[in-house]
Design a protein around this motif. Structure first.
Motif, mmCIF file in Angstrom:
data_model
loop_
_atom_site.group_PDB
_atom_site.id
_atom_site.type_symbol
_atom_site.label_atom_id
_atom_site.label_comp_id
_atom_site.label_asym_id
_atom_site.label_seq_id
_atom_site.Cartn_x
_atom_site.Cartn_y
_atom_site.Cartn_z
ATOM 1 N N PRO A 41 -5.121 12.926 -0.911
ATOM 2 C CA PRO A 41 -4.527 11.600 -0.699
ATOM 3 C C PRO A 41 -4.897 10.629 -1.816
ATOM 4 O O PRO A 41 -6.055 10.545 -2.233
ATOM 5 C CB PRO A 41 -5.095 11.155 0.650
ATOM 6 C CG PRO A 41 -6.330 11.978 0.852
ATOM 7 C CD PRO A 41 -6.050 13.285 0.181
ATOM 8 N N ARG A 42 -3.900 9.918 -2.281
ATOM 9 C CA ARG A 42 -4.110 8.933 -3.351
ATOM 10 C C ARG A 42 -3.376 7.649 -2.947
ATOM 11 O O ARG A 42 -2.150 7.638 -2.824
ATOM 12 C CB ARG A 42 -3.555 9.469 -4.668
ATOM 13 C CG ARG A 42 -3.797 8.570 -5.881
ATOM 14 C CD ARG A 42 -3.427 9.330 -7.143
ATOM 15 N NE ARG A 42 -3.668 8.561 -8.338
ATOM 16 C CZ ARG A 42 -2.709 7.915 -9.003
ATOM 17 N NH1 ARG A 42 -1.454 7.972 -8.574
ATOM 18 N NH2 ARG A 42 -2.999 7.241 -10.092
ATOM 19 N N THR A 43 -4.157 6.605 -2.700
ATOM 20 C CA THR A 43 -3.598 5.335 -2.241
ATOM 21 C C THR A 43 -3.574 4.333 -3.380
ATOM 22 O O THR A 43 -4.560 4.180 -4.110
ATOM 23 C CB THR A 43 -4.431 4.770 -1.072
ATOM 24 O OG1 THR A 43 -4.466 5.706 0.001
ATOM 25 C CG2 THR A 43 -3.829 3.467 -0.561
ATOM 26 N N THR A 44 -2.447 3.645 -3.524
ATOM 27 C CA THR A 44 -2.311 2.611 -4.537
ATOM 28 C C THR A 44 -1.996 1.287 -3.856
ATOM 29 O O THR A 44 -1.029 1.177 -3.107
ATOM 30 C CB THR A 44 -1.194 2.948 -5.538
ATOM 31 O OG1 THR A 44 -1.500 4.186 -6.190
ATOM 32 C CG2 THR A 44 -1.057 1.853 -6.593
ATOM 33 N N MET B 296 0.845 -1.181 0.000
ATOM 34 C CA MET B 296 0.000 0.000 0.000
ATOM 35 C C MET B 296 0.890 1.243 0.000
ATOM 36 O O MET B 296 1.686 1.437 0.912
ATOM 37 C CB MET B 296 -0.919 0.016 1.227
ATOM 38 C CG MET B 296 -1.902 1.176 1.257
ATOM 39 S SD MET B 296 -2.831 1.254 2.827
ATOM 40 C CE MET B 296 -3.648 -0.333 2.823
ATOM 41 N N GLU B 297 0.738 2.081 -1.036
ATOM 42 C CA GLU B 297 1.509 3.314 -1.152
ATOM 43 C C GLU B 297 0.587 4.526 -1.055
ATOM 44 O O GLU B 297 -0.546 4.480 -1.520
ATOM 45 C CB GLU B 297 2.238 3.364 -2.494
ATOM 46 C CG GLU B 297 3.228 2.241 -2.721
ATOM 47 C CD GLU B 297 3.792 2.285 -4.132
ATOM 48 O OE1 GLU B 297 4.596 3.202 -4.423
ATOM 49 O OE2 GLU B 297 3.399 1.420 -4.939
ATOM 50 N N LEU B 298 1.104 5.608 -0.475
ATOM 51 C CA LEU B 298 0.337 6.845 -0.348
ATOM 52 C C LEU B 298 1.066 7.979 -1.050
ATOM 53 O O LEU B 298 2.253 8.205 -0.829
ATOM 54 C CB LEU B 298 0.134 7.204 1.127
ATOM 55 C CG LEU B 298 -0.609 8.511 1.407
ATOM 56 C CD1 LEU B 298 -2.039 8.438 0.882
ATOM 57 C CD2 LEU B 298 -0.586 8.830 2.895
ATOM 58 N N ASP B 299 0.316 8.708 -1.890
ATOM 59 C CA ASP B 299 0.850 9.866 -2.611
ATOM 60 C C ASP B 299 0.017 11.090 -2.222
ATOM 61 O O ASP B 299 -1.197 11.120 -2.438
ATOM 62 C CB ASP B 299 0.767 9.622 -4.117
ATOM 63 C CG ASP B 299 1.325 10.781 -4.931
ATOM 64 O OD1 ASP B 299 1.841 11.744 -4.323
ATOM 65 O OD2 ASP B 299 1.248 10.718 -6.171
ATOM 66 N N THR B 300 0.646 12.086 -1.633
ATOM 67 C CA THR B 300 -0.061 13.318 -1.244
ATOM 68 C C THR B 300 0.486 14.532 -1.985
ATOM 69 O O THR B 300 0.198 15.672 -1.604
ATOM 70 C CB THR B 300 0.078 13.547 0.276
ATOM 71 O OG1 THR B 300 1.476 13.629 0.622
ATOM 72 C CG2 THR B 300 -0.568 12.417 1.069
ATOM 73 N N ASP B 301 1.251 14.313 -3.045
ATOM 74 C CA ASP B 301 1.879 15.424 -3.761
ATOM 75 C C ASP B 301 0.860 16.399 -4.328
ATOM 76 O O ASP B 301 1.112 17.601 -4.413
ATOM 77 C CB ASP B 301 2.770 14.889 -4.894
ATOM 78 C CG ASP B 301 3.986 14.136 -4.361
ATOM 79 O OD1 ASP B 301 4.304 14.312 -3.162
ATOM 80 O OD2 ASP B 301 4.598 13.377 -5.128
ATOM 81 N N SER B 302 -0.299 15.895 -4.709
ATOM 82 C CA SER B 302 -1.315 16.766 -5.327
ATOM 83 C C SER B 302 -2.168 17.491 -4.289
ATOM 84 O O SER B 302 -3.003 18.321 -4.649
ATOM 85 C CB SER B 302 -2.225 15.939 -6.228
ATOM 86 O OG SER B 302 -2.964 15.006 -5.469
#
Length: 377
Positions: free
Chosen positions: A197-200, A188-194
């Motif tokens: 929250p966007r979880t993959t 599970m990866e989390l991207d908050t750059d935008s």
């Protein structure tokens, strides 16, 4: 980078007379475990059995599905639920950071070494060991490098490295193995750059050594994930989302409305989730709970039921598709509709400590010692 000196977690007992002596002590301890593990069984009815264990509150303990793995008095001990011939006791050098296991593979780890039980050598990975998870045949190890980046390294039961994944600093949130297939690894990866929250979630088939699916969720944090033969369920801060296991396609969402999932039971075809209001740190602090059941069809067919805990209740868990409520020196099984089905008196002196080990076993603390509660079918 200079290679750090690794710490051996489980001793090589063939090299010195001292280690041979330790083995003898281990055999003596094992004999003691075999006797004590059989000590005090009490059947309370059709579904409930209690059993005193030769373990203490200071022991490091982990359920493995087929038994209990524990660190006690410098020894790594295993107590089988059903077969005393499988019990073992092995000497340790130093105190491990963690122990973990399943019926197929068991491991002991410290920040700089991992020992898979019965593997011929220790594993000394590059980077600091942060966590270890076990599947049916593999152990996955998360390590962090000095620059903050992380790796997940997968080893087989003999300690051979078979698969590696790498992640930028701060991206990896969690990882584990599918309950439905112990050979499927998920990350599970989390991207908050935008700013959103966007979880993959990515799944990997360790039999084929390849990725088998990618699921992406935006707009809410994903707190947990669980698998059945036909479904992948993601537990978010706002909703429960079901995906098909074969195509990783979203099927439906069920809103959680300010609740968090505190426990779940996957016994049978209908998953059951125990919900408590957000902000409630423990089940003991929630007098009113909600039970949510969902289908594994194209529509959720969700059903919820509010359960008010009886006076004196100290904890509750979902086991075998039922609710086990402990308190007042007794444990009571309830159906998912809140109907009492069976009750069992427990030994005097139980404290608030209670831990669910798996779908059929709960560990209860009694005056610094442990009682194992088994919930049958």
């Amino acid at each position: 980078m200079a290679r750090r000196r690794r710490r051996i977690v489980i001793r090589d007992r063939k090299k010195t007379a001292l280690r041979i002596a330790a083995v003898l002590l281990g055999l003596i301890a094992l004999a003691g475990i075999a006797v004590l593990a059989f000590f005090i069984f009490r059947s309370c009815g059709v579904k409930l059995v209690t059993r005193s264990l030769p373990l203490y509150a200071s022991s490091e303990i982990s359920g493995t599905g087929d038994g209990i793995l524990a660190v006690r008095g410098g020894m790594l001990e295993f107590i089988s639920y059903k077969d005393e011939d499988r019990n073992f006791s092995k000497p340790l050098s130093g105190t491990p950071t963690g122990i973990v296991g399943t019926s197929g593979i068991k491991a002991v780890w410290s920040p700089d070494a991992i020992q898979i039980v019965d593997a011929p050598f220790d594993i000394a990975p590059e980077g600091e060991v942060r966590a270890v998870r076990c599947g049916s045949e593999h152990a996955a190890v998360c390590t962090r490098r000095p620059n903050g980046c992380e790796d997940i390294s997968v080893y087989n039961s003999t300690g051979q490295l078979i698969y590696t994944l790498s992640y930028d600093a701060g991206r990896l949130m969690n990882f584990g193995f599918s309950e439905a297939s112990g050979r499927t690894l998920w990350t599970m990866e989390l991207d908050t750059d935008s700013g959103t929250p966007r979880t993959t979630v990515t799944t990997f088939d360790l039999g084929r050594m390849s990725s088998t699916g990618v699921i992406t969720v935006s707009g809410q944090l994903i707190e947990d994930i669980f698998f059945t033969d036909s479904s992948v369920f993601l537990i978010g801060t706002e909703s429960l989302i079901r995906y098909s296991a074969s195509a990783n396609r979203e099927i439906y969402r069920v809103q959680l409305y300010g609740y968090r999932v505190a426990d779940r039971s996957l016994s049978g075809e209908t998953p059951v989730l125990l919900l408590v209001p957000r902000g409630t740190e423990s089940l003991a602090g929630a007098t009113t709970l909600k039970l949510l059941t969902v289908s594994q069809k194209d529509v959720a067919e969700e059903s919820s039921f509010t359960l008010t805990l009886p006076a004196g209740a100290i904890d509750c868990h979902l086991v075998n598709g039922q609710i086990a409520v402990t308190g007042g020196n007794a444990v009571t099984l309830y159906s998912v509709k809140g109907k009492p089905e069976e009750s069992c008196a427990l030994p005097e002196g139980l404290t608030l400590a209670s831990r669910k080990l798996d779908e059929h076993h709960i560990l209860l603390e009694r005056s610094g010692e442990f009682v194992l509660l088994t919930v049958g079918k």
